[in-house]
Write a protein that holds these residues in place. Structure first.
Motif, PDB file in Angstrom:
ATOM      1  N   GLU A   1       0.830  -1.207   0.000  1.00  0.00           N
ATOM      2  CA  GLU A   1       0.000   0.000   0.000  1.00  0.00           C
ATOM      3  C   GLU A   1       0.866   1.260   0.000  1.00  0.00           C
ATOM      4  O   GLU A   1       0.593   2.221  -0.708  1.00  0.00           O
ATOM      5  CB  GLU A   1      -0.926  -0.004   1.202  1.00  0.00           C
ATOM      6  N   LYS A   2       1.917   1.242   0.793  1.00  0.00           N
ATOM      7  CA  LYS A   2       2.785   2.413   0.868  1.00  0.00           C
ATOM      8  C   LYS A   2       3.526   2.634  -0.445  1.00  0.00           C
ATOM      9  O   LYS A   2       3.626   3.766  -0.923  1.00  0.00           O
ATOM     10  CB  LYS A   2       3.796   2.250   2.001  1.00  0.00           C
ATOM     11  N   THR A   3       4.052   1.585  -1.052  1.00  0.00           N
ATOM     12  CA  THR A   3       4.802   1.766  -2.296  1.00  0.00           C
ATOM     13  C   THR A   3       3.901   2.174  -3.446  1.00  0.00           C
ATOM     14  O   THR A   3       4.351   2.874  -4.357  1.00  0.00           O
ATOM     15  CB  THR A   3       5.575   0.490  -2.663  1.00  0.00           C
ATOM     16  N   ILE A   4       2.656   1.776  -3.415  1.00  0.00           N
ATOM     17  CA  ILE A   4       1.719   2.225  -4.454  1.00  0.00           C
ATOM     18  C   ILE A   4       1.446   3.716  -4.298  1.00  0.00           C
ATOM     19  O   ILE A   4       1.339   4.445  -5.288  1.00  0.00           O
ATOM     20  CB  ILE A   4       0.425   1.382  -4.406  1.00  0.00           C
ATOM     21  N   ARG A   5       1.378   4.220  -3.056  1.00  0.00           N
ATOM     22  CA  ARG A   5       1.237   5.668  -2.849  1.00  0.00           C
ATOM     23  C   ARG A   5       2.487   6.408  -3.314  1.00  0.00           C
ATOM     24  O   ARG A   5       2.415   7.524  -3.819  1.00  0.00           O
ATOM     25  CB  ARG A   5       0.988   5.973  -1.372  1.00  0.00           C
ATOM     26  N   LEU A   6       3.659   5.795  -3.157  1.00  0.00           N
ATOM     27  CA  LEU A   6       4.911   6.418  -3.578  1.00  0.00           C
ATOM     28  C   LEU A   6       5.020   6.516  -5.096  1.00  0.00           C
ATOM     29  O   LEU A   6       5.751   7.366  -5.610  1.00  0.00           O
ATOM     30  CB  LEU A   6       6.107   5.651  -3.024  1.00  0.00           C
TER      31      LEU A   6
ATOM     32  N   GLU B   1       2.929   7.708  -7.074  1.00  0.00           N
ATOM     33  CA  GLU B   1       2.428   9.031  -7.468  1.00  0.00           C
ATOM     34  C   GLU B   1       3.526  10.086  -7.393  1.00  0.00           C
ATOM     35  O   GLU B   1       3.484  11.082  -8.100  1.00  0.00           O
ATOM     36  CB  GLU B   1       1.256   9.430  -6.584  1.00  0.00           C
ATOM     37  N   LYS B   2       4.525   9.868  -6.534  1.00  0.00           N
ATOM     38  CA  LYS B   2       5.644  10.804  -6.387  1.00  0.00           C
ATOM     39  C   LYS B   2       6.835  10.385  -7.256  1.00  0.00           C
ATOM     40  O   LYS B   2       7.934  10.892  -7.078  1.00  0.00           O
ATOM     41  CB  LYS B   2       6.096  10.861  -4.927  1.00  0.00           C
TER      42      LYS B   2
END
Length: 91
Positions: A11-16, A18-19
């Motif tokens: 979940e965290k790497t999928i949010r990353l 976007e950056k």
């Protein structure tokens, strides 16, 4: 590409993503400059920065024998704007 074990999708790497940041688990003995060179050569991208940390091994027990799971180092690679890794493309 022996040093790069696999890409990490949580979940965290999928949010990353976007950056424009990508996560890989790599061999513990590898360093940032070596991984930067491999990523730029293999994916034809330009790396802006790399952050790394070591993951703790989880304790496992089989019968009377106690051990730990494999240790990996996780690299979070930030690419320059305009570049992306096709392995994670949403197309």
């Amino acid at each position: 590409m022996d040093k790069i074990a696999y890409p990490v999708l949580t979940e965290k790497t999928i949010r990353l993503l976007e950056k424009n940041q990508y996560s890989f688990d790599v061999d513990v003995r590898s360093d940032k400059t070596e991984i930067k060179k491999w990523i730029e050569l293999f994916f034809c991208v330009e790396v802006a920065g790399i952050n790394s940390h070591r993951l703790p091994g989880k304790k496992r027990r089989i019968g009377s024998i106690t051990g730990y799971t494999i240790h990996y180092k996780r690299m979070i690679i930030t690419l320059k704007s305009g570049y992306s890794i096709p392995l994670f493309s949403s197309k």
